[in-house]
Design an enzyme around this catalytic site. Structure first.
Site, mmCIF file in Angstrom:
data_model
loop_
_atom_site.group_PDB
_atom_site.id
_atom_site.type_symbol
_atom_site.label_atom_id
_atom_site.label_comp_id
_atom_site.label_asym_id
_atom_site.label_seq_id
_atom_site.Cartn_x
_atom_site.Cartn_y
_atom_site.Cartn_z
ATOM 1 N N GLY A 56 63.801 -35.951 18.409
ATOM 2 C CA GLY A 56 63.716 -34.491 18.426
ATOM 3 C C GLY A 56 64.533 -33.952 17.271
ATOM 4 O O GLY A 56 65.366 -34.659 16.712
ATOM 5 N N CYS A 83 65.842 -42.427 18.395
ATOM 6 C CA CYS A 83 66.411 -41.418 17.495
ATOM 7 C C CYS A 83 67.278 -40.420 18.276
ATOM 8 O O CYS A 83 68.293 -40.797 18.831
ATOM 9 C CB CYS A 83 65.289 -40.749 16.703
ATOM 10 S SG CYS A 83 65.892 -39.800 15.305
ATOM 11 N N TYR A 84 66.877 -39.163 18.392
ATOM 12 C CA TYR A 84 67.665 -38.200 19.172
ATOM 13 C C TYR A 84 67.891 -38.726 20.594
ATOM 14 O O TYR A 84 68.948 -38.531 21.183
ATOM 15 C CB TYR A 84 66.945 -36.846 19.217
ATOM 16 C CG TYR A 84 67.645 -35.814 20.071
ATOM 17 C CD1 TYR A 84 68.724 -35.102 19.572
ATOM 18 C CD2 TYR A 84 67.245 -35.581 21.390
ATOM 19 C CE1 TYR A 84 69.393 -34.175 20.358
ATOM 20 C CE2 TYR A 84 67.905 -34.654 22.183
ATOM 21 C CZ TYR A 84 68.976 -33.942 21.666
ATOM 22 O OH TYR A 84 69.630 -33.038 22.457
ATOM 23 N N HIS A 170 62.145 -45.218 14.248
ATOM 24 C CA HIS A 170 60.927 -44.829 14.972
ATOM 25 C C HIS A 170 59.937 -45.999 15.018
ATOM 26 O O HIS A 170 59.213 -46.226 14.051
ATOM 27 C CB HIS A 170 60.267 -43.632 14.278
ATOM 28 C CG HIS A 170 61.029 -42.376 14.469
ATOM 29 N ND1 HIS A 170 60.863 -41.564 15.568
ATOM 30 C CD2 HIS A 170 62.000 -41.798 13.720
ATOM 31 C CE1 HIS A 170 61.689 -40.541 15.490
ATOM 32 N NE2 HIS A 170 62.392 -40.663 14.374
ATOM 33 N N GLU A 172 57.235 -46.174 16.633
ATOM 34 C CA GLU A 172 55.869 -45.740 16.935
ATOM 35 C C GLU A 172 55.017 -45.459 15.707
ATOM 36 O O GLU A 172 53.803 -45.383 15.810
ATOM 37 C CB GLU A 172 55.910 -44.499 17.850
ATOM 38 C CG GLU A 172 56.464 -43.222 17.223
ATOM 39 C CD GLU A 172 57.990 -43.107 17.228
ATOM 40 O OE1 GLU A 172 58.657 -44.136 17.435
ATOM 41 O OE2 GLU A 172 58.511 -42.003 17.010
ATOM 42 N N ASP A 228 33.617 -35.668 24.169
ATOM 43 C CA ASP A 228 34.347 -35.474 25.426
ATOM 44 C C ASP A 228 33.434 -35.052 26.582
ATOM 45 O O ASP A 228 33.478 -35.649 27.656
ATOM 46 C CB ASP A 228 35.454 -34.422 25.248
ATOM 47 C CG ASP A 228 36.422 -34.819 24.141
ATOM 48 O OD1 ASP A 228 36.425 -36.002 23.765
ATOM 49 O OD2 ASP A 228 37.151 -33.943 23.647
ATOM 50 N N LYS A 368 42.122 -39.357 22.714
ATOM 51 C CA LYS A 368 40.771 -39.386 22.145
ATOM 52 C C LYS A 368 40.243 -40.818 21.984
ATOM 53 O O LYS A 368 39.088 -41.106 22.304
ATOM 54 C CB LYS A 368 40.791 -38.687 20.775
ATOM 55 C CG LYS A 368 39.420 -38.411 20.207
ATOM 56 C CD LYS A 368 38.829 -37.175 20.813
ATOM 57 C CE LYS A 368 37.459 -36.880 20.306
ATOM 58 N NZ LYS A 368 36.973 -35.588 20.807
#
Ligand code: XMP
Length: 512
Positions: A56, A83-84, A170, A172, A228, A368
């Site tokens: 964050g 991180c944060y 990070h 990710e 969708d 998605k």
């Protein structure tokens, strides 16, 4: 129904939070993003196998910075702070967080202790994305260091007994090498997940749940021809068969052949009550002379609802209305910490006053890419499942200025040729959105011995992952040449083709 193992992602406002949730799911573990102020009771109720604190933008010392209660660390649930999230864990457990003189940014070699369960299988150093100014200076009691960089003494920490882990980098993002492996290690080595989240189990479980929920009542689905709503409709039809009716409002602003393709799939491949409403004339009438893009969107959105309502009324009582909401919509509208939804992108949504007893949103937990996998699982053809994004207002916002049937036909043909050539050249795998735009500019040309005064067509192609930013695609000249020559030769009233070489920002992807 069997409940999936769950990883809770606690959102402290980081820009990569959805990505963390997706990575966890890629490792076959179901994850949910929840706001940072979720109560301890709620967490207990959800009974997660593990918790991830996201990054964050705040500093733990900021007055308004999002905090967590100490109690969360007493639950016995493994926690990974990113991180944060790592700094907050440290701060809450009485370690010390300090401010570095210089921000550390970029993929950085981290020296890691690969005897830690978090780094099992890694070499002694690995490149991870660092992006921070604050850092953990002193560890809380019971923690030990398991990683550092040349400028960050505590890039990774652990308290093995309490299963608490913190990483300054990070894992990710793609800029971290083997980053997903760190997440996988957390899930499987520390949280002891078994990996029960797959799209085939999702399909089976959903069918069961929908069957129980809807029983032999009636459901109605508005089909747009997009991914969708198509996946939602097929999933529902597998659960309740003929008790589902799909209304496909064809506003005539779809790409060439698209309306027929949708009809073909839903009538030939699936046993669904399918109603196609050919409403092109109605839409074109309402749009006549309208040049303002926002006005076009509004008219199309409203008209769509009117047509749908009129058709739905003919069916009598309907209990459930099916909507193709997906997880990013839920995260963006539910958590909303700084996330912005473009209101004009909700064209086609149904207003509250439509009279249905309940809404069913069978895809609301899926990203998605998971929706697409579900579509394949359900046997929906690949060309529909991997269809590029197409705006609700359709070609109306790709005809600059007023819309006429003639312009619509010109654009459909030109756009078809462009898409065909992109596909022939194999470029469709790398370009995320590509289409033609009919400008309202006319210019002089020469065809044979004749002077022409016709439209200029623009080609647009962008590479992007999130459609919020993107770069124009460097399509080889030979391909552009072929597209241009085919269009001016095959499509009447176009005598000039230009290629849009602007990225987003400053331009948007669509021209209107
Ligand atoms: P822009 O033009 O804002 O587009 O860069 C970003 C993405 O959103 C799509 N888009 C829309 N989708 N209704 C939609 O459903 C709309 O009114 C609309 N406008 C833009 C656009 O195609 C791109 O994928």
């Amino acid at each position: 129904m069997k409940k999936n193992e769950l990883i809770l992602i606690i959102d402290f406002g980081g820009q990569y939070n959805q990505l963390i949730a997706r990575r966890v799911r890629e490792c076959n573990v179901y994850s949910e993003v929840v706001p940072f102020d979720i109560s301890i009771e709620k967490i207990k109720e959800k009974n997660p196998k593990g918790i991830i604190f996201t990054g964050g933008p705040a500093s733990v010392y900021g007055d308004d910075s999002p905090k967590c209660s100490k109690e969360i660390f007493e639950l016995g649930i493994p926690i990974l702070g990113i991180c944060y999230g790592m700094q907050l864990m440290t701060y809450t457990l009485n370690g010390n967080v300090a401010r570095a003189t210089k921000r550390e940014y970029g993929t950085t070699d981290v020296n890691i202790d690969n005897t830690s369960l978090l780094f099992k299988g890694f070499n002694n150093t690995n490149g991870f994305l660092m992006s921070h100014t604050d850092y953990v200076e002193t560890l809380p009691d019971g923690f030990k260091n398991i990683g550092y960089t040349s400028s960050c003494p505590n890039a990774a920490i652990e308290n093995k007994e309490r299963k608490l882990y913190g990483i300054q980098f990070h894992p990710e993002v793609n800029n971290s090498i083997n980053g997903t492996q760190v997440i996988r290690n957390f899930l499987y080595n520390i949280c002891n997940c078994s990996g029960d989240w797959t799209m085939s189990s999702f399909v089976q479980d959903s069918i069961k749940v929908l069957k129980e929920k809807i029983g032999d009542k009636k459901a109605l689905c508005a089909l747009s021809g997009g991914v969708d709503s198509s996946v939602a409709a097929v999933l529902l039809s597998k659960a309740i068969g003929k008790n589902l009716t799909c209304i496909f409002v064809d506003h005539g602003l779809l790409r060439k052949n698209e309306g027929d393709e949708v009809e073909e799939i839903f009538t030939k491949q699936y046993d669904i009550n399918f109603i196609r409403v050919n409403a092109k004339d109605r839409f074109l009438e309402k749009l006549a002379g309208v040049t303002d893009p926002e006005k076009k969107r509004k008219i199309i959105g409203e008209e769509f609802i009117r047509v749908f309502e009129a058709e739905a009324k003919k069916l009598g009582t309907i209990d459930f209305l099916v909507q193709g909401t997906i997880y990013p919509d839920v995260i963006e509208s539910g958590l909303g910490k700084g996330a912005v939804i473009k209101s004009h992108h909700n064209v086609g949504g149904l207003p509250d006053y439509v009279d249905f007893k309940e809404i069913v949103e069978p895809l609301k937990s899926l990203f998605k890419d998971e929706v697409r996998k579900t579509g394949l699982e359900l046997g929906i053809p690949e060309n529909l499942v991997y269809r590029q994004p197409f705006p609700g207002p359709g070609l109306a916002i790709r005809i600059i200025g007023d819309i006429t049937e003639e312009k619509l036909d010109i654009l459909k043909e030109a756009d078809y040729i462009f898409r065909e050539e992109i596909s022939n050249s194999g470029l469709h795998k790398n370009i995320n959105q590509y289409f033609a735009v009919l400008t309202n500019l006319r210019s002089v040309g020469v065809m044979g011995d004749e002077r022409t005064y016709d439209y200029t067509l623009a080609l647009r192609a962008v590479e992007t992952t999130d459609f919020m930013t993107g770069v124009w695609s460097k399509i080889p000249y030979e391909v552009l040449e072929k597209v241009s020559s085919r269009i001016v030769n095959e499509v009447k009233h176009i005598n000039r083709v230009v290629y849009d070489i602007t990225s987003k920002p400053p331009a948007t992807i669509e021209w209107e």
